[in-house]
Design a protein around this motif. Structure first.
Motif, PDB file in Angstrom:
ATOM      1  N   THR A 149      13.728 -26.636  13.020  1.00  0.00           N
ATOM      2  CA  THR A 149      14.858 -25.899  12.441  1.00  0.00           C
ATOM      3  C   THR A 149      14.467 -25.080  11.220  1.00  0.00           C
ATOM      4  O   THR A 149      15.339 -24.534  10.548  1.00  0.00           O
ATOM      5  CB  THR A 149      16.005 -26.871  12.061  1.00  0.00           C
ATOM      6  N   MET A 207      15.919 -21.806  11.175  1.00  0.00           N
ATOM      7  CA  MET A 207      17.370 -21.778  11.089  1.00  0.00           C
ATOM      8  C   MET A 207      17.800 -21.514   9.648  1.00  0.00           C
ATOM      9  O   MET A 207      17.059 -21.773   8.718  1.00  0.00           O
ATOM     10  CB  MET A 207      17.963 -23.121  11.531  1.00  0.00           C
ATOM     11  N   LEU A 208      19.008 -21.015   9.525  1.00  0.00           N
ATOM     12  CA  LEU A 208      19.564 -20.811   8.193  1.00  0.00           C
ATOM     13  C   LEU A 208      20.237 -22.102   7.740  1.00  0.00           C
ATOM     14  O   LEU A 208      20.789 -22.836   8.556  1.00  0.00           O
ATOM     15  CB  LEU A 208      20.590 -19.681   8.219  1.00  0.00           C
ATOM     16  N   ILE A 247      23.930 -19.347   5.858  1.00  0.00           N
ATOM     17  CA  ILE A 247      24.755 -18.747   6.914  1.00  0.00           C
ATOM     18  C   ILE A 247      26.156 -18.466   6.403  1.00  0.00           C
ATOM     19  O   ILE A 247      26.760 -17.450   6.755  1.00  0.00           O
ATOM     20  CB  ILE A 247      24.775 -19.601   8.200  1.00  0.00           C
ATOM     21  N   LEU A 279      25.282 -14.988  15.313  1.00  0.00           N
ATOM     22  CA  LEU A 279      24.639 -15.562  14.126  1.00  0.00           C
ATOM     23  C   LEU A 279      24.804 -17.076  14.093  1.00  0.00           C
ATOM     24  O   LEU A 279      23.853 -17.818  13.857  1.00  0.00           O
ATOM     25  CB  LEU A 279      25.231 -14.979  12.849  1.00  0.00           C
ATOM     26  N   CYS A 303      22.750 -18.704  17.045  1.00  0.00           N
ATOM     27  CA  CYS A 303      21.286 -18.588  16.985  1.00  0.00           C
ATOM     28  C   CYS A 303      20.665 -19.124  15.701  1.00  0.00           C
ATOM     29  O   CYS A 303      19.509 -19.507  15.700  1.00  0.00           O
ATOM     30  CB  CYS A 303      20.875 -17.122  17.118  1.00  0.00           C
ATOM     31  N   CYS A 304      21.407 -19.120  14.617  1.00  0.00           N
ATOM     32  CA  CYS A 304      20.806 -19.405  13.321  1.00  0.00           C
ATOM     33  C   CYS A 304      21.292 -20.681  12.650  1.00  0.00           C
ATOM     34  O   CYS A 304      20.834 -21.003  11.564  1.00  0.00           O
ATOM     35  CB  CYS A 304      21.056 -18.228  12.369  1.00  0.00           C
TER      36      CYS A 304
END
Length: 166
Positions: free
Chosen positions: A53, A56-57, A62, A87, A90-91
């Motif tokens: 991760t 990932m944000l 996010i 967003l 996916c993030c």
């Protein structure tokens, strides 16, 4: 959770063959630049696929990006909402998605699009390509008084300020 012994019995191979297959998968993930790995979990006595991760944000990141996008009021609702959904999907790690979605729900519901009510995404891409390729463009815009203006431009950059792209 995959158990090496159970897999060996299921596929009529040795546990050593299963171990080689797991190692092959690990190599494949690394060679392909995939951010995942097969890890042995001692608690459950088996292997599991774990996705990294780090790409990932975080929840804070996010949330900030979504709030900035929503407050920019730069696009029609039909353009903005799919971007936010992508967003989030996916993030944001799945376990955090619901919390972030809840935090931006009010802004999504009360989203106010720009007054011009025109789609901007395809135009942004077209201008971006003109910038990259040093192409001249013909544009038309409407001044505040309603006057239509035609211009020939060679765009050198694209910026966003106070609800509009320039």
């Amino acid at each position: 959770i995959l158990n090496k012994k159970e897999l060996a019995q299921r596929f009529c191979v040795t546990e050593r063959s299963i171990q080689r297959d797991i190692e092959s998968l690990r190599c494949f993930f690394t060679e392909q630049g995939l951010h995942q790995d097969i890890l042995y979990d001692k608690k459950v006595h088996g292997y599991r696929l774990e996705c990294e991760t780090s790409g990932m944000l975080s929840n804070s990141e996010i949330l900030a990006v979504c709030k900035i996008l929503l407050e920019s009021r730069s696009m029609k609702k039909e353009e903005m909402m799919p971007i936010l959904d992508k967003l989030l999907n996916c993030c944001v790690p799945e376990e955090n998605r619901k919390a972030v979605t809840k935090l931006i729900a009010n802004e999504r519901y009360h989203y106010i699009p720009p007054r011009h009510e025109k789609k901007v995404l395809s135009g942004l891409w077209e201008i971006g390509q003109a910038i990259e390729q040093h192409r001249v463009m013909e544009i038309q815009y409407e001044k505040i008084g309603g006057q239509i203006v035609n211009r020939t431009i060679e765009p050198v950059g694209l910026m966003f300020s106070e609800y509009y792209f320039y």
